[in-house]
Design an enzyme around this catalytic site. Sequence first.
Site, PDB file in Angstrom:
ATOM      1  N   GLU A 103       6.286   4.941   7.302  1.00 11.20           N
ATOM      2  CA  GLU A 103       5.865   6.038   6.434  1.00 11.20           C
ATOM      3  C   GLU A 103       6.665   7.311   6.717  1.00 11.20           C
ATOM      4  OE1 GLU A 103       1.252   4.729   5.595  1.00 11.20           O
ATOM      5  OE2 GLU A 103       1.693   6.025   7.298  1.00 11.20           O
ATOM      6  N   LYS A 131       4.090  -6.852   4.022  1.00 12.06           N
ATOM      7  CA  LYS A 131       3.809  -5.470   3.680  1.00 12.06           C
ATOM      8  C   LYS A 131       3.501  -4.735   4.973  1.00 12.06           C
ATOM      9  CE  LYS A 131       0.374  -3.493   3.330  1.00 12.06           C
ATOM     10  NZ  LYS A 131      -0.331  -2.526   4.272  1.00 12.06           N
ATOM     11  N   THR A 175       0.864  -1.185   0.000  1.00  8.64           N
ATOM     12  CA  THR A 175       0.000   0.000   0.000  1.00  8.64           C
ATOM     13  C   THR A 175       0.903   1.239   0.000  1.00  8.64           C
ATOM     14  OG1 THR A 175      -0.239  -0.242   2.414  1.00  8.64           O
ATOM     15  CG2 THR A 175      -2.036  -1.063   1.030  1.00  8.64           C
ATOM     16  N   THR A 181      -6.789  10.159  -0.678  1.00  9.16           N
ATOM     17  CA  THR A 181      -6.826  10.888  -1.941  1.00  9.16           C
ATOM     18  C   THR A 181      -5.583  10.631  -2.767  1.00  9.16           C
ATOM     19  OG1 THR A 181      -5.870  12.823  -0.816  1.00  9.16           O
ATOM     20  CG2 THR A 181      -8.253  12.710  -0.999  1.00  9.16           C
ATOM     21  N   THR A 228       1.023  -8.536  13.015  1.00  9.85           N
ATOM     22  CA  THR A 228       1.410  -7.270  12.440  1.00  9.85           C
ATOM     23  C   THR A 228       1.106  -7.195  10.950  1.00  9.85           C
ATOM     24  OG1 THR A 228       3.230  -5.729  12.167  1.00  9.85           O
ATOM     25  CG2 THR A 228       3.755  -8.037  11.965  1.00  9.85           C
ATOM     26  N   ASN A 256      -0.191  10.629   5.572  1.00  5.59           N
ATOM     27  CA  ASN A 256      -1.436  10.246   6.235  1.00  5.59           C
ATOM     28  C   ASN A 256      -2.515  11.318   6.134  1.00  5.59           C
ATOM     29  OD1 ASN A 256      -1.221   7.489   7.691  1.00  5.59           O
ATOM     30  ND2 ASN A 256       0.779   8.463   7.949  1.00  5.59           N
TER      31      ASN A 256
END
Length: 408
Positions: A281, A184, A158, A408, A195, A403
């Site tokens: 991230e 992932k 993702t 979007t 997890t 985030n």
Amino acid sequence: MIQAKHTQSIEKVTDGSILTPKGYKAGGIHSGLRYRKKDFALLMSETPASVAAVYTQSHFQAPPLQVTQESIAGQGKIQSVVINSAVANACTGEEGLSNAYEMRGMVATRFHIPDEYVAIASTGVIGEQLPMDKIAYGCETVEATEDGNQDFQQAILTTDTCQKSACYQVQVDGKTVSIGGAAKGSGMIHPNMATMLGFITTDATIDSDALQKALSPSIEKSFNQITVDGETSTNDMVLTLANGAVEHATLTEDHPDWDAFQTALQLVCEDLAKQIAKDGEGATKLIEVEVTGARTDEEARMIGKKVVGSSLVKTAVYGLDANWGRIVGAIGHSEAEVDPSRCDIYIEDQLVFSHGTPCPFSEEQATEDLDNEKVKFFIHLDEGDGEGTAWGCDLTYDYVKINASYRT
């Protein structure tokens, strides 16, 4: 901690993957769930495989996990795993559960296997129903091949910036057994009994109950010791298959090579877990916290995870600020037994705090150490023999950007 005596018969396979173990195929395609990216993956064992799994402990456990648990409870074997990204199918009510069953059924029908031999997983946005026309296309079109590893790994991602893979080999009864994994995960990373999504294959001969006994402690010391943002997902799962393609005496806790096998499995889990933490991230660094001298291993792991999960520690690392007070703050509100007058804290090799007192250290050297891709803190509590390690990442501006625009 990995004990050296068990690693003598274990070797890391540098170019290994989830398809290194014998008897597995995989693939991934673009089914239309994501824009121009692969989003639908399939993993197949040539024969029904023993299975072990751990799942998120979130109260909002997603339908795919419910269906997978039912599959495993049905016959104790899994032959096919199907995964979609982009849509988590979480918090979707009865329709979501029905769609999960339909997804499982389509794969079972196509490959002429019982529904209970199919496990499913989904990852992506919470609260959206699966577009079943695209799911049907994926189920009818995706192929599993002997060289489909890269496509499989791409399709399960993702917000990840890279693929995550690990493979180790271990000797069992003098025969080479392979254990390969793919995972992932990049955000919503603070697991509780599982997890993100992790898939592990092995060609070892072992029944499902014994495989579960090997997997559970491996999870506790690896995937459960990482954190990116303190958030546990609705869809977290680690699934392990063992198809017995390498014929040896069935592995049990009494087998002389049990410890070596369990250690190799833990190494795969730990390798994947660290890759996930490093790919948090927006992250630029992997943070490792090693704790020794705790009353128990559990308390050591608790403190390590508390430190890597601290937003103040994470931002200090990003800012190259050797503010060891942030580490003290994180240790101070853990539930473990800690006596400040007996505690030592190191930033890499530099002792910065000892027995309740600050220690002189080189700020210049500390800044250089914090500027590495991997930053290590060492904590000794002098309370007992407990030890544990945790992994996390720094907290950057990009985490907020990613985030803030996730949907979007």
